[in-house]
Write a protein that holds these residues in place. Structure first.
Motif, PDB file in Angstrom:
ATOM      1  N   LEU A 102       0.829  -1.202   0.000  1.00 13.26           N
ATOM      2  CA  LEU A 102       0.000   0.000   0.000  1.00 13.26           C
ATOM      3  C   LEU A 102       0.862   1.250   0.000  1.00 13.26           C
ATOM      4  CD1 LEU A 102      -2.757   1.469   0.313  1.00 13.26           C
ATOM      5  CD2 LEU A 102      -2.401   1.312   2.798  1.00 13.26           C
ATOM      6  N   ALA A 103       1.894   1.262   0.833  1.00 12.91           N
ATOM      7  CA  ALA A 103       2.752   2.442   0.928  1.00 12.91           C
ATOM      8  C   ALA A 103       3.453   2.725  -0.394  1.00 12.91           C
ATOM      9  CB  ALA A 103       3.770   2.240   2.041  1.00 12.91           C
ATOM     10  N   GLU A 104       3.932   1.690  -1.050  1.00  7.69           N
ATOM     11  CA  GLU A 104       4.592   1.876  -2.344  1.00  7.69           C
ATOM     12  C   GLU A 104       3.615   2.442  -3.371  1.00  7.69           C
ATOM     13  OE1 GLU A 104       6.199  -1.926  -3.265  1.00  7.69           O
ATOM     14  OE2 GLU A 104       7.725  -1.839  -1.669  1.00  7.69           O
ATOM     15  N   GLU A 105       2.394   1.945  -3.357  1.00  7.94           N
ATOM     16  CA  GLU A 105       1.369   2.429  -4.291  1.00  7.94           C
ATOM     17  C   GLU A 105       1.058   3.908  -4.048  1.00  7.94           C
ATOM     18  OE1 GLU A 105      -3.424   1.777  -4.980  1.00  7.94           O
ATOM     19  OE2 GLU A 105      -2.219   0.110  -4.216  1.00  7.94           O
ATOM     20  N   LEU A 106       0.884   4.270  -2.779  1.00 10.40           N
ATOM     21  CA  LEU A 106       0.549   5.655  -2.447  1.00 10.40           C
ATOM     22  C   LEU A 106       1.722   6.593  -2.723  1.00 10.40           C
ATOM     23  CD1 LEU A 106      -1.375   5.074   0.904  1.00 10.40           C
ATOM     24  CD2 LEU A 106      -2.355   5.799  -1.288  1.00 10.40           C
ATOM     25  N   ALA A 107       2.931   6.137  -2.445  1.00 14.10           N
ATOM     26  CA  ALA A 107       4.109   6.970  -2.701  1.00 14.10           C
ATOM     27  C   ALA A 107       4.238   7.289  -4.185  1.00 14.10           C
ATOM     28  CB  ALA A 107       5.362   6.274  -2.191  1.00 14.10           C
ATOM     29  N   ALA A 108       4.045   6.277  -5.018  1.00 15.40           N
ATOM     30  CA  ALA A 108       4.158   6.475  -6.466  1.00 15.40           C
ATOM     31  C   ALA A 108       3.041   7.356  -6.995  1.00 15.40           C
ATOM     32  CB  ALA A 108       4.149   5.125  -7.170  1.00 15.40           C
ATOM     33  N   ALA A 109       1.831   7.173  -6.469  1.00 14.34           N
ATOM     34  CA  ALA A 109       0.681   7.916  -6.988  1.00 14.34           C
ATOM     35  C   ALA A 109       0.688   9.384  -6.572  1.00 14.34           C
ATOM     36  CB  ALA A 109      -0.613   7.261  -6.498  1.00 14.34           C
ATOM     37  N   HIS A 110       1.301   9.693  -5.426  1.00 14.89           N
ATOM     38  CA  HIS A 110       1.194  11.047  -4.880  1.00 14.89           C
ATOM     39  C   HIS A 110       2.547  11.734  -4.685  1.00 14.89           C
ATOM     40  CE1 HIS A 110      -3.064  10.337  -4.307  1.00 14.89           C
ATOM     41  NE2 HIS A 110      -2.775   9.197  -3.703  1.00 14.89           N
ATOM     42  N   ASP A 111       3.609  11.148  -5.265  1.00 12.40           N
ATOM     43  CA  ASP A 111       4.940  11.753  -5.226  1.00 12.40           C
ATOM     44  C   ASP A 111       5.380  12.028  -3.787  1.00 12.40           C
ATOM     45  OD1 ASP A 111       7.295  12.699  -6.334  1.00 12.40           O
ATOM     46  OD2 ASP A 111       6.569  14.757  -6.499  1.00 12.40           O
TER      47      ASP A 111
END
Length: 247
Positions: free
Chosen positions: A145-154
């Motif tokens: 989840l963290a990797e997904e959110l980091a990529a999506a929201h810079d």
């Protein structure tokens, strides 16, 4: 991997001391608000601040206001949120604006936590922490989840001990050390950084690059630190011995 020697009390002579908080000055608790600060910690910090030529600063992943409350009545410079907010000893705080992306990540993390009992969301001024100490089996899902959110929201993704944190990019504990070392009171000293987590590696590297030292707290591992102690109790004993040697 070669183990590191414990730091001598003389290491702090002509030094500026930078201390992580959780896992360094206090034991890590099951939740951030359950941490217990020993009665002798604040007096020890005050003694060190008076004895060291460059004084003492706390460099923590916690927000500044939390650290201030936990070390009171000691009043120290504090770099919180991994260096994103820096408070002088008088309490004035320099910090950026909070990006809207963090609120989006916070909402998604809370939905995740509601579906995974034992996980805990920590809302910070410039970050969102997702703890899984209470649900180790959720570690892989938390990381995904963290990797997904980091990529999506810079956002910057930071792994720690049973926690991942999404935060505003641009600062780390090493940058905080460099910023604080530029102040006149510290410019003729060498930095010594003490910490336990992978988030402290940037602090170790910065201190060593400026001619100082890093002290790892905990088991031996690959590190940029130059010395090691086993536990929080060893940190406090070493700091007390160093203080006695300088006074």
């Amino acid at each position: 991997m070669i183990d590191l020697a414990p730091p001598p009390p003389s290491l702090l002579i002509d030094a500026s001391l930078f201390l992580d908080f959780d896992g360094t000055l206090v034991e890590i608790a099951d939740t951030p608000d359950a941490v217990a600060v020993g009665h002798g910690v604040a007096p020890l910090l005050e003694r060190l601040a008076a004895a060291l030529p460059g004084g003492v600063a706390i460099v923590s992943g916690r927000p500044v206001h939390e650290v201030q409350a936990l070390v009171a009545p000691a009043t120290l410079p504090i770099a919180g949120s991994h260096g994103l907010e820096i408070a002088a000893a008088d309490g004035a705080i320099a910090a950026p604006d909070r990006p809207a992306a963090l609120d989006t990540a916070l909402a998604a993390s809370r939905v995740f936590a509601s579906r995974h009992p034992g996980t805990l969301v920590e809302d910070k001024p410039f970050g969102v922490g997702l703890h899984y100490r209470g649900a180790p089996e959720a570690g892989e899902a938390v990381a995904a989840l963290a990797e997904e959110l980091a990529a999506a929201h810079d956002l910057h993704l930071q792994h720690g001990k049973m926690v991942v944190e999404l935060r505003l990019a641009g600062r780390d504990k090493g940058a905080a050390v460099e910023w604080l070392m530029a102040e006149p009171a510290r410019c003729r000293t060498v930095p010594v950084f003490v910490g336990d987590d992978v988030t402290d590696e940037a602090g170790f590297a910065a201190a060593v690059a400026m001619g100082g030292a890093g002290v790892l707290v905990g088991p031996a591992r690959a590190t940029s630190a130059t010395y090691r102690v086993n536990c929080v109790a060893d940190v406090l004993a070493w700091l007390d011995a160093a203080c006695r040697e300088m006074t």
